[in-house]
Design a protein around this motif. Structure first.
Motif, PDB file in Angstrom:
ATOM      1  N   ILE A 167      -0.779 -13.063   0.373  1.00  0.00           N
ATOM      2  CA  ILE A 167      -1.010 -11.705   1.165  1.00  0.00           C
ATOM      3  C   ILE A 167      -0.146 -11.742   2.474  1.00  0.00           C
ATOM      4  O   ILE A 167      -0.407 -13.042   3.208  1.00  0.00           O
ATOM      5  CB  ILE A 167      -2.539 -11.465   1.472  1.00  0.00           C
ATOM      6  CG1 ILE A 167      -3.222 -11.326   0.034  1.00  0.00           C
ATOM      7  CG2 ILE A 167      -2.601 -10.166   2.147  1.00  0.00           C
ATOM      8  CD1 ILE A 167      -4.805 -11.566   0.112  1.00  0.00           C
ATOM      9  N   GLN A 207       0.842  -1.170  -0.184  1.00  0.00           N
ATOM     10  CA  GLN A 207       0.082   0.001   0.098  1.00  0.00           C
ATOM     11  C   GLN A 207       0.890   1.291   0.131  1.00  0.00           C
ATOM     12  O   GLN A 207       2.028   1.254   0.577  1.00  0.00           O
ATOM     13  CB  GLN A 207      -0.907  -0.041   1.245  1.00  0.00           C
ATOM     14  CG  GLN A 207      -1.975  -1.046   1.315  1.00  0.00           C
ATOM     15  CD  GLN A 207      -2.404  -1.359   2.922  1.00  0.00           C
ATOM     16  OE1 GLN A 207      -1.865  -1.977   3.591  1.00  0.00           O
ATOM     17  NE2 GLN A 207      -3.686  -0.894   3.055  1.00  0.00           N
ATOM     18  N   TYR A 249      -0.638 -10.142   5.812  1.00  0.00           N
ATOM     19  CA  TYR A 249      -1.600  -9.395   6.171  1.00  0.00           C
ATOM     20  C   TYR A 249      -1.486  -8.566   7.770  1.00  0.00           C
ATOM     21  O   TYR A 249      -1.187  -9.620   8.740  1.00  0.00           O
ATOM     22  CB  TYR A 249      -3.126 -10.058   6.366  1.00  0.00           C
ATOM     23  CG  TYR A 249      -4.295  -9.030   6.775  1.00  0.00           C
ATOM     24  CD1 TYR A 249      -4.961  -8.258   5.925  1.00  0.00           C
ATOM     25  CD2 TYR A 249      -4.770  -9.074   8.061  1.00  0.00           C
ATOM     26  CE1 TYR A 249      -6.044  -7.498   6.205  1.00  0.00           C
ATOM     27  CE2 TYR A 249      -6.015  -8.176   8.219  1.00  0.00           C
ATOM     28  CZ  TYR A 249      -6.341  -7.539   7.458  1.00  0.00           C
ATOM     29  OH  TYR A 249      -7.530  -6.697   7.875  1.00  0.00           O
ATOM     30  N   GLN A 255     -12.465  -8.688  -2.114  1.00  0.00           N
ATOM     31  CA  GLN A 255     -11.871  -8.472  -3.371  1.00  0.00           C
ATOM     32  C   GLN A 255     -10.372  -8.708  -3.239  1.00  0.00           C
ATOM     33  O   GLN A 255      -9.841  -9.287  -4.449  1.00  0.00           O
ATOM     34  CB  GLN A 255     -11.961  -6.796  -3.813  1.00  0.00           C
ATOM     35  CG  GLN A 255     -13.385  -6.415  -3.992  1.00  0.00           C
ATOM     36  CD  GLN A 255     -13.467  -4.905  -4.144  1.00  0.00           C
ATOM     37  OE1 GLN A 255     -12.808  -4.206  -4.995  1.00  0.00           O
ATOM     38  NE2 GLN A 255     -14.383  -4.317  -3.655  1.00  0.00           N
ATOM     39  N   LEU A 256      -9.675  -8.341  -2.305  1.00  0.00           N
ATOM     40  CA  LEU A 256      -8.134  -8.745  -2.143  1.00  0.00           C
ATOM     41  C   LEU A 256      -7.900 -10.163  -2.253  1.00  0.00           C
ATOM     42  O   LEU A 256      -6.711 -10.461  -2.974  1.00  0.00           O
ATOM     43  CB  LEU A 256      -7.763  -7.986  -1.107  1.00  0.00           C
ATOM     44  CG  LEU A 256      -6.302  -7.982  -0.574  1.00  0.00           C
ATOM     45  CD1 LEU A 256      -5.224  -7.358  -1.823  1.00  0.00           C
ATOM     46  CD2 LEU A 256      -5.880  -7.636   0.876  1.00  0.00           C
ATOM     47  N   PHE A 312      -8.333   2.517  -0.398  1.00  0.00           N
ATOM     48  CA  PHE A 312      -8.134   1.094  -0.775  1.00  0.00           C
ATOM     49  C   PHE A 312      -7.809   0.904  -2.343  1.00  0.00           C
ATOM     50  O   PHE A 312      -8.308   1.597  -3.208  1.00  0.00           O
ATOM     51  CB  PHE A 312      -9.482   0.299  -0.717  1.00  0.00           C
ATOM     52  CG  PHE A 312      -9.602  -1.173  -1.089  1.00  0.00           C
ATOM     53  CD1 PHE A 312      -9.003  -2.117  -0.016  1.00  0.00           C
ATOM     54  CD2 PHE A 312      -9.593  -1.744  -2.231  1.00  0.00           C
ATOM     55  CE1 PHE A 312      -8.836  -3.598  -0.226  1.00  0.00           C
ATOM     56  CE2 PHE A 312      -9.708  -2.951  -2.723  1.00  0.00           C
ATOM     57  CZ  PHE A 312      -9.283  -3.832  -1.539  1.00  0.00           C
ATOM     58  N   PHE A 359      -0.399  -5.850   3.248  1.00  0.00           N
ATOM     59  CA  PHE A 359      -1.420  -5.296   3.365  1.00  0.00           C
ATOM     60  C   PHE A 359      -1.749  -5.187   5.038  1.00  0.00           C
ATOM     61  O   PHE A 359      -1.614  -5.989   5.526  1.00  0.00           O
ATOM     62  CB  PHE A 359      -2.466  -5.690   2.620  1.00  0.00           C
ATOM     63  CG  PHE A 359      -3.909  -4.988   2.554  1.00  0.00           C
ATOM     64  CD1 PHE A 359      -4.052  -4.263   1.348  1.00  0.00           C
ATOM     65  CD2 PHE A 359      -4.722  -4.767   3.519  1.00  0.00           C
ATOM     66  CE1 PHE A 359      -5.234  -3.499   1.025  1.00  0.00           C
ATOM     67  CE2 PHE A 359      -5.851  -3.949   3.297  1.00  0.00           C
ATOM     68  CZ  PHE A 359      -6.238  -3.552   2.233  1.00  0.00           C
ATOM     69  N   LEU A 396      -7.616  -2.342  -7.720  1.00  0.00           N
ATOM     70  CA  LEU A 396      -6.798  -3.633  -7.847  1.00  0.00           C
ATOM     71  C   LEU A 396      -7.042  -3.987  -9.562  1.00  0.00           C
ATOM     72  O   LEU A 396      -6.304  -4.572  -9.997  1.00  0.00           O
ATOM     73  CB  LEU A 396      -7.663  -4.935  -7.168  1.00  0.00           C
ATOM     74  CG  LEU A 396      -7.595  -4.852  -5.834  1.00  0.00           C
ATOM     75  CD1 LEU A 396      -8.149  -5.894  -4.920  1.00  0.00           C
ATOM     76  CD2 LEU A 396      -6.216  -4.792  -5.228  1.00  0.00           C
ATOM     77  N   GLN A 449     -14.005  -5.137   0.466  1.00  0.00           N
ATOM     78  CA  GLN A 449     -12.910  -4.843  -0.138  1.00  0.00           C
ATOM     79  C   GLN A 449     -11.870  -6.128   0.067  1.00  0.00           C
ATOM     80  O   GLN A 449     -11.071  -6.457  -0.755  1.00  0.00           O
ATOM     81  CB  GLN A 449     -12.334  -3.622   0.614  1.00  0.00           C
ATOM     82  CG  GLN A 449     -13.114  -2.252   0.048  1.00  0.00           C
ATOM     83  CD  GLN A 449     -12.708  -0.903   0.950  1.00  0.00           C
ATOM     84  OE1 GLN A 449     -12.281  -0.896   2.031  1.00  0.00           O
ATOM     85  NE2 GLN A 449     -12.820   0.171   0.439  1.00  0.00           N
ATOM     86  N   LEU A 450     -12.013  -6.668   1.304  1.00  0.00           N
ATOM     87  CA  LEU A 450     -11.000  -7.659   1.716  1.00  0.00           C
ATOM     88  C   LEU A 450     -11.301  -8.914   0.858  1.00  0.00           C
ATOM     89  O   LEU A 450     -10.526  -9.800   0.614  1.00  0.00           O
ATOM     90  CB  LEU A 450     -10.906  -8.009   3.216  1.00  0.00           C
ATOM     91  CG  LEU A 450     -10.286  -7.065   4.271  1.00  0.00           C
ATOM     92  CD1 LEU A 450     -10.029  -7.433   5.364  1.00  0.00           C
ATOM     93  CD2 LEU A 450      -8.733  -6.837   3.604  1.00  0.00           C
TER      94      LEU A 450
END
Length: 459
Positions: free
Chosen positions: A267, A181, A269, A255-256, A223, A237, A226, A252-253
């Motif tokens: 990821i 990010q 996190y 989507q991630l 955010f 992230f 993507l 959103q998560l």
């Protein structure tokens, strides 16, 4: 560099210790005035390059790519210079995210008991399991991941999330690509640089080559888009985010996670601030279906229980997470941990277990609520002055916009005119330019005084 900051006051018990061990409390060299910070630099004077002996070992060329000093030591250096210029100033720090309130007694009592037990035959213990004590791993699993399918064997207890970030980078190696990010916690990028994952630094755009900077701005709700993000091997992230204080929603998560599944990414996190969430935002990436196949989660007791100095955290590597050849990621991470680490302190782990008791959870909640009250005071102050303010709801950080201005210039202005330390947004990446981060970690009287000075400056 090692830094020693004298406390604002010395307790009677500390005074007794100093006197009995030959230290004079009357000496200004030992006990400097409350307003001063003493910085001890543990470095030797540079030798004369023409006469000094040189080895034949080449410097790690990646170290030379790092830009200036690490953000927070650089802030400390500037604070020290300011104190030399204004030796009588009462400098208040709302910069580095270091906790200030005492650790609850229910937690320190457990650590004290474990410490005293080490003086007995029955209570002594040496090396423990590198992955952490079984009771603590089980307590973390049940407390934070009880209905998410995460088991104690998936949890690796450590000396803090920051240390685990570097161990994870060692696990991934130098041949991976990564995304972060923008802005984000600088340890992600700096550890990537040291590992040799990046290209050169481009000063004109303030970015390293071979890193995908996922821009997070007020316009996109902090955010990343993507659909325009390049696929990388690793995605760092953080939610709630440091520095912006923003929190990713469940959609959103989702989507991630889907993005990672489609691109074959892992990821990492960072949930170090999850206990500050006060709405229905996910506290763990593993709340999202399918995340166990694409994600690692790292967290810490630092900002929950005031363990910034005690050092205790954990990383979750699910058994379902596999490399491209089908080999379990957890097995390799276990090898990294066993090679580089002898396990977290048994005393700090006793404290961690106490944190997760019913009384400990309540005590941590009380401290977190105190910092959230500080956050509300800071948000109200900047809002009343007409600034656009972000974060602060689910995180102990307030992200304040100074459009068109250099964040280091704003940092310098606030320090020079109000004796307040903040954090320049550009230290978190090019996306942080024009912002400052204000930390809510502080004693209430200092937060109120800081807000009073800010109102005087920007009224």
């Amino acid at each position: 560099m090692a830094a020693f900051q004298a406390p604002s006051s010395i307790s009677s018990s500390s005074s007794t210790f100093l006197v009995h061990n030959g230290f004079s409390l009357r000496s200004s060299k030992i006990c400097p005035p409350r307003s001063r910070t003493w910085v001890l630099k543990c470095v030797a004077a540079p030798p004369n390059s023409e006469t000094a002996h040189k080895t034949k070992v080449s410097r790690n060329e990646n170290m030379a790519k790092l830009q200036a000093g690490y953000l927070f030591p650089e802030i400390a250096r500037r604070r020290s210079a300011h104190l030399l210029k204004y030796p009588d100033a009462k400098v208040i720090s709302l910069g580095i995210g270091d906790t200030t309130e005492p650790i609850p007694d229910v937690i320190t009592s457990a650590m004290a008991w474990r410490s005293r037990a080490l003086s007995t035959i029955e209570g002594y213990s040496g090396y423990g399991a590198e992955q952490g004590e079984q009771k603590l791993r089980a307590a973390i699993a049940s407390t934070y991941y009880g209905d998410l399918g995460i088991e104690e064997a998936d949890i690796f207890v450590s000396d803090g999330a920051k240390c685990d970030i570097s161990r994870l980078q060692m696990l991934f190696g130098s041949n991976v690509t990564m995304a972060v990010q923008d802005p984000s916690y600088p340890a992600y990028v700096d550890s990537s640089v040291i590992m040799g994952q990046t290209g050169e630094y481009y000063n004109d755009i303030k970015k390293y080559g071979n890193i995908e900077y996922m821009r997070c701005t007020p316009e996109n709700g902090f955010f990343p888009n993507l659909s325009t993000t390049s696929k990388t091997d690793i995605i760092f992230f953080c939610s709630p985010n440091n520095p912006t204080g923003s929190t990713a929603s469940r959609d959103q998560l989702t989507q991630l996670v889907q993005f990672a599944r489609e691109s074959g990414s892992i990821i990492v996190y960072d949930s170090a601030y999850a206990m500050y969430i006060s709405d229905d935002s996910p506290r763990s990436i593993f709340e999202i279906p399918g995340a166990k196949e694409v994600a690692i989660e790292t967290s810490s007791f630092s900002k929950y229980a005031g363990f910034t100095g005690v050092r205790l955290g954990w990383t979750v590597v699910p058994k379902e997470l596999l490399f491209s050849n089908g080999f379990p990621v957890a097995k390799d991470f276990n090898r990294i941990v066993c090679t580089c680490f002898n396990g977290a302190s048994n005393i700090s782990q006793a404290g961690g277990l106490a944190c997760l008791s019913p009384d400990g959870l309540k005590a941590m909640g009380d401290v977190i609520n105190f910092y959230k009250e500080n956050t509300a005071i800071i948000v109200d102050t900047f809002t009343s002055l007409g600034f656009n303010v972000y974060g602060g709801k689910n995180a102990p950080y307030v992200w304040v916009h100074f459009p068109g201005r250099s964040s280091w210039d704003v940092f310098a202005e606030i320090l020079e005119k109000t004796h307040l330390v903040t954090t320049p947004g550009s230290g978190f990446g090019p996306g942080g330019e024009g912002f400052i981060r204000v930390s809510a970690f502080g004693h209430r009287e200092n937060v109120l005084e800081a807000c009073k000075r800010l109102k005087q400056l920007y009224k």
